[in-house]
Design a protein around this motif. Structure first.
Motif, PDB file in Angstrom:
ATOM      1  N   GLY A 185      53.537  17.668  21.544  1.00 37.20           N
ATOM      2  CA  GLY A 185      52.281  18.318  21.876  1.00 37.20           C
ATOM      3  C   GLY A 185      52.100  18.511  23.366  1.00 37.20           C
ATOM      4  O   GLY A 185      51.646  19.567  23.824  1.00 37.20           O
ATOM      5  N   MET A 186      52.486  17.519  24.158  1.00 40.28           N
ATOM      6  CA  MET A 186      52.336  17.634  25.604  1.00 40.28           C
ATOM      7  C   MET A 186      53.315  18.642  26.183  1.00 40.28           C
ATOM      8  O   MET A 186      53.009  19.342  27.146  1.00 40.28           O
ATOM      9  N   MET A 187      54.509  18.754  25.600  1.00 41.94           N
ATOM     10  CA  MET A 187      55.455  19.781  26.049  1.00 41.94           C
ATOM     11  C   MET A 187      54.873  21.174  25.836  1.00 41.94           C
ATOM     12  O   MET A 187      54.939  22.034  26.731  1.00 41.94           O
ATOM     13  N   ALA A 188      54.309  21.394  24.643  1.00 40.48           N
ATOM     14  CA  ALA A 188      53.726  22.701  24.340  1.00 40.48           C
ATOM     15  C   ALA A 188      52.573  23.016  25.292  1.00 40.48           C
ATOM     16  O   ALA A 188      52.454  24.131  25.805  1.00 40.48           O
ATOM     17  N   CYS A 189      51.726  22.020  25.536  1.00 40.37           N
ATOM     18  CA  CYS A 189      50.606  22.226  26.464  1.00 40.37           C
ATOM     19  C   CYS A 189      51.107  22.486  27.877  1.00 40.37           C
ATOM     20  O   CYS A 189      50.557  23.325  28.602  1.00 40.37           O
ATOM     21  N   GLY A 190      52.159  21.781  28.286  1.00 37.03           N
ATOM     22  CA  GLY A 190      52.707  21.979  29.623  1.00 37.03           C
ATOM     23  C   GLY A 190      53.233  23.383  29.825  1.00 37.03           C
ATOM     24  O   GLY A 190      52.967  24.019  30.853  1.00 37.03           O
ATOM     25  N   VAL A 191      53.965  23.901  28.831  1.00 31.75           N
ATOM     26  CA  VAL A 191      54.487  25.270  28.930  1.00 31.75           C
ATOM     27  C   VAL A 191      53.338  26.272  29.016  1.00 31.75           C
ATOM     28  O   VAL A 191      53.359  27.208  29.827  1.00 31.75           O
ATOM     29  N   ALA A 192      52.311  26.090  28.163  1.00 30.98           N
ATOM     30  CA  ALA A 192      51.181  27.013  28.160  1.00 30.98           C
ATOM     31  C   ALA A 192      50.414  26.970  29.480  1.00 30.98           C
ATOM     32  O   ALA A 192      50.034  28.015  30.030  1.00 30.98           O
ATOM     33  N   LEU A 193      50.199  25.779  30.033  1.00 28.18           N
ATOM     34  CA  LEU A 193      49.444  25.657  31.278  1.00 28.18           C
ATOM     35  C   LEU A 193      50.207  26.255  32.454  1.00 28.18           C
ATOM     36  O   LEU A 193      49.629  26.949  33.297  1.00 28.18           O
ATOM     37  N   ILE A 194      51.510  25.997  32.507  1.00 26.56           N
ATOM     38  CA  ILE A 194      52.308  26.563  33.600  1.00 26.56           C
ATOM     39  C   ILE A 194      52.308  28.078  33.520  1.00 26.56           C
ATOM     40  O   ILE A 194      52.195  28.782  34.533  1.00 26.56           O
ATOM     41  N   GLY A 195      52.426  28.617  32.299  1.00 29.00           N
ATOM     42  CA  GLY A 195      52.379  30.067  32.139  1.00 29.00           C
ATOM     43  C   GLY A 195      51.049  30.649  32.580  1.00 29.00           C
ATOM     44  O   GLY A 195      51.006  31.693  33.241  1.00 29.00           O
ATOM     45  N   ALA A 196      49.943  29.975  32.243  1.00 27.58           N
ATOM     46  CA  ALA A 196      48.619  30.474  32.616  1.00 27.58           C
ATOM     47  C   ALA A 196      48.425  30.449  34.126  1.00 27.58           C
ATOM     48  O   ALA A 196      47.941  31.418  34.729  1.00 27.58           O
ATOM     49  N   VAL A 197      48.820  29.350  34.763  1.00 26.31           N
ATOM     50  CA  VAL A 197      48.655  29.238  36.211  1.00 26.31           C
ATOM     51  C   VAL A 197      49.558  30.234  36.943  1.00 26.31           C
ATOM     52  O   VAL A 197      49.120  30.920  37.874  1.00 26.31           O
ATOM     53  N   THR A 198      50.813  30.330  36.527  1.00 32.13           N
ATOM     54  CA  THR A 198      51.748  31.251  37.182  1.00 32.13           C
ATOM     55  C   THR A 198      51.296  32.694  37.025  1.00 32.13           C
ATOM     56  O   THR A 198      51.307  33.477  37.987  1.00 32.13           O
ATOM     57  N   GLY A 199      50.886  33.069  35.805  1.00 33.99           N
ATOM     58  CA  GLY A 199      50.428  34.434  35.579  1.00 33.99           C
ATOM     59  C   GLY A 199      49.183  34.759  36.382  1.00 33.99           C
ATOM     60  O   GLY A 199      49.070  35.844  36.963  1.00 33.99           O
ATOM     61  N   SER A 200      48.237  33.821  36.433  1.00 35.77           N
ATOM     62  CA  SER A 200      47.015  34.055  37.189  1.00 35.77           C
ATOM     63  C   SER A 200      47.292  34.172  38.679  1.00 35.77           C
ATOM     64  O   SER A 200      46.743  35.046  39.364  1.00 35.77           O
ATOM     65  N   PHE A 201      48.151  33.298  39.206  1.00 37.31           N
ATOM     66  CA  PHE A 201      48.468  33.346  40.632  1.00 37.31           C
ATOM     67  C   PHE A 201      49.194  34.641  40.984  1.00 37.31           C
ATOM     68  O   PHE A 201      48.901  35.265  42.015  1.00 37.31           O
ATOM     69  N   SER A 202      50.111  35.072  40.131  1.00 37.75           N
ATOM     70  CA  SER A 202      50.830  36.321  40.385  1.00 37.75           C
ATOM     71  C   SER A 202      49.873  37.508  40.383  1.00 37.75           C
ATOM     72  O   SER A 202      49.958  38.394  41.240  1.00 37.75           O
ATOM     73  N   SER A 203      48.952  37.524  39.405  1.00 33.48           N
ATOM     74  CA  SER A 203      47.977  38.611  39.336  1.00 33.48           C
ATOM     75  C   SER A 203      47.071  38.621  40.558  1.00 33.48           C
ATOM     76  O   SER A 203      46.737  39.684  41.104  1.00 33.48           O
ATOM     77  N   TRP A 204      46.687  37.428  41.020  1.00 29.85           N
ATOM     78  CA  TRP A 204      45.841  37.337  42.221  1.00 29.85           C
ATOM     79  C   TRP A 204      46.575  37.880  43.437  1.00 29.85           C
ATOM     80  O   TRP A 204      45.998  38.615  44.255  1.00 29.85           O
ATOM     81  N   LEU A 205      47.855  37.544  43.590  1.00 29.13           N
ATOM     82  CA  LEU A 205      48.638  38.060  44.717  1.00 29.13           C
ATOM     83  C   LEU A 205      48.741  39.574  44.671  1.00 29.13           C
ATOM     84  O   LEU A 205      48.585  40.254  45.696  1.00 29.13           O
ATOM     85  N   ILE A 206      49.008  40.128  43.498  1.00 21.59           N
ATOM     86  CA  ILE A 206      49.135  41.582  43.369  1.00 21.59           C
ATOM     87  C   ILE A 206      47.837  42.274  43.746  1.00 21.59           C
ATOM     88  O   ILE A 206      47.837  43.267  44.482  1.00 21.59           O
ATOM     89  N   GLN A 207      46.699  41.749  43.279  1.00 25.48           N
ATOM     90  CA  GLN A 207      45.423  42.367  43.616  1.00 25.48           C
ATOM     91  C   GLN A 207      45.113  42.232  45.107  1.00 25.48           C
ATOM     92  O   GLN A 207      44.563  43.149  45.717  1.00 25.48           O
ATOM     93  N   THR A 208      45.480  41.088  45.698  1.00 25.76           N
ATOM     94  CA  THR A 208      45.251  40.910  47.133  1.00 25.76           C
ATOM     95  C   THR A 208      46.051  41.915  47.942  1.00 25.76           C
ATOM     96  O   THR A 208      45.526  42.563  48.870  1.00 25.76           O
ATOM     97  N   PHE A 209      47.324  42.073  47.621  1.00 23.45           N
ATOM     98  CA  PHE A 209      48.154  43.031  48.339  1.00 23.45           C
ATOM     99  C   PHE A 209      47.675  44.460  48.110  1.00 23.45           C
ATOM    100  O   PHE A 209      47.713  45.291  49.023  1.00 23.45           O
ATOM    101  N   ARG A 210      47.198  44.753  46.900  1.00 22.94           N
ATOM    102  CA  ARG A 210      46.704  46.107  46.619  1.00 22.94           C
ATOM    103  C   ARG A 210      45.468  46.409  47.453  1.00 22.94           C
ATOM    104  O   ARG A 210      45.324  47.508  47.996  1.00 22.94           O
ATOM    105  N   ARG A 211      44.559  45.417  47.580  1.00 25.23           N
ATOM    106  CA  ARG A 211      43.363  45.639  48.392  1.00 25.23           C
ATOM    107  C   ARG A 211      43.729  45.840  49.854  1.00 25.23           C
ATOM    108  O   ARG A 211      43.119  46.651  50.563  1.00 25.23           O
ATOM    109  N   GLU A 212      44.732  45.078  50.324  1.00 22.94           N
ATOM    110  CA  GLU A 212      45.171  45.263  51.702  1.00 22.94           C
ATOM    111  C   GLU A 212      45.759  46.650  51.915  1.00 22.94           C
ATOM    112  O   GLU A 212      45.499  47.304  52.938  1.00 22.94           O
ATOM    113  N   ASP A 213      46.539  47.128  50.959  1.00 27.71           N
ATOM    114  CA  ASP A 213      47.120  48.471  51.083  1.00 27.71           C
ATOM    115  C   ASP A 213      46.044  49.549  51.056  1.00 27.71           C
ATOM    116  O   ASP A 213      46.105  50.522  51.801  1.00 27.71           O
TER     117      ASP A 213
END
Length: 225
Positions: A185-213
């Motif tokens: 159960g903790m392995m499954a939760c770990g994979v899901a949490l890492i995916g959520a954090v990584t995806g959110s951080f990547s999306s935030w970076l893309i939007q930040t760079f887009r606003r700068e452009d």
């Protein structure tokens, strides 16, 4: 006019603090029962009573929500699958605090934090609570097992960190059936949490760079030759 949503909202507001308190008491009672070696039996029994009483608050909340929803038990279960799982598995009980945190962050249907900040905050809170609760549960089942490598609570915390981050060094591993079940159960939760954090951080970076452009004057392109 259907008054059920209004009743549900009133019940949600009324239960914010009791549910948060019940989550803390459940975790505190369970922690003492697992870690307090040599404590008098009367105090251990008191901790058990606090834990069961806190669990009773969640059962009451679940039953009231079921009645207010107007749905049948099966339809309500499908619509609130996570809440049902949290109700049945004591290991996940402290995660109710994440739901309370989300309700506190929302006022007048407008979140006080941005989507990305909320994802990071919820993920951090989930990791901390799930890691601590998982370490307690594994330590409870592993500490006296033959051939166990998780002998201290420190070992259990180290194992929980390895598991949630999907590192898995393998220096300490559960050997009991319940310990391995918790690990899955903790392995499954770990994979899901890492995916959520990584995806959110990547999306935030893309939007930040887009606003700068978008904010640069026309023809001002640092990458252009």
């Amino acid at each position: 006019m259907d008054v059920r949503p209004e009743k549900q909202e009133r019940w949600d507001r009324r239960m914010e603090k009791p549910l948060a308190l019940a989550s803390l008491l459940f975790l505190a009672g369970y922690t003492v029962r697992v870690l307090a070696h040599g404590m008098d039996q009367v105090w251990l029994d008191l901790c058990l009573a606090v834990t069961l009483g806190s669990w009773g608050v969640f059962i009451l909340d679940y039953v009231v929500r079921l009645r207010l929803s107007g749905l049948g038990p099966l339809r309500f279960l499908r619509a609130h699958l996570l809440g049902t799982v949290v109700l049945l598995l004591p290991l996940l009980r402290p995660l109710q605090m994440v739901k309370i945190y989300e309700q506190i962050q929302r006022r007048h249907d407008k979140p006080r934090l941005t989507l990305y900040a909320r994802v990071m905050a919820y993920s951090s809170l989930t990791v901390a609570l799930l890691g601590f609760a998982g370490a307690l549960a594994v330590y409870q089942h592993e500490r006296d097992a033959p051939g166990a490598t998780i002998r201290t609570f420190g070992d259990a915390l180290w194992w929980a960190a390895e598991t949630l981050t999907t590192v898995g060094y393998g220096d300490v591993t559960p050997v009991t059936a319940m310990g391995r079940f918790i690990a899955v159960g903790m392995m499954a939760c770990g994979v899901a949490l890492i995916g959520a954090v990584t995806g959110s951080f990547s999306s935030w970076l893309i939007q930040t760079f887009r606003r700068e452009d978008e904010g640069r004057p026309p023809g001002d392109n640092p990458g252009a030759s």
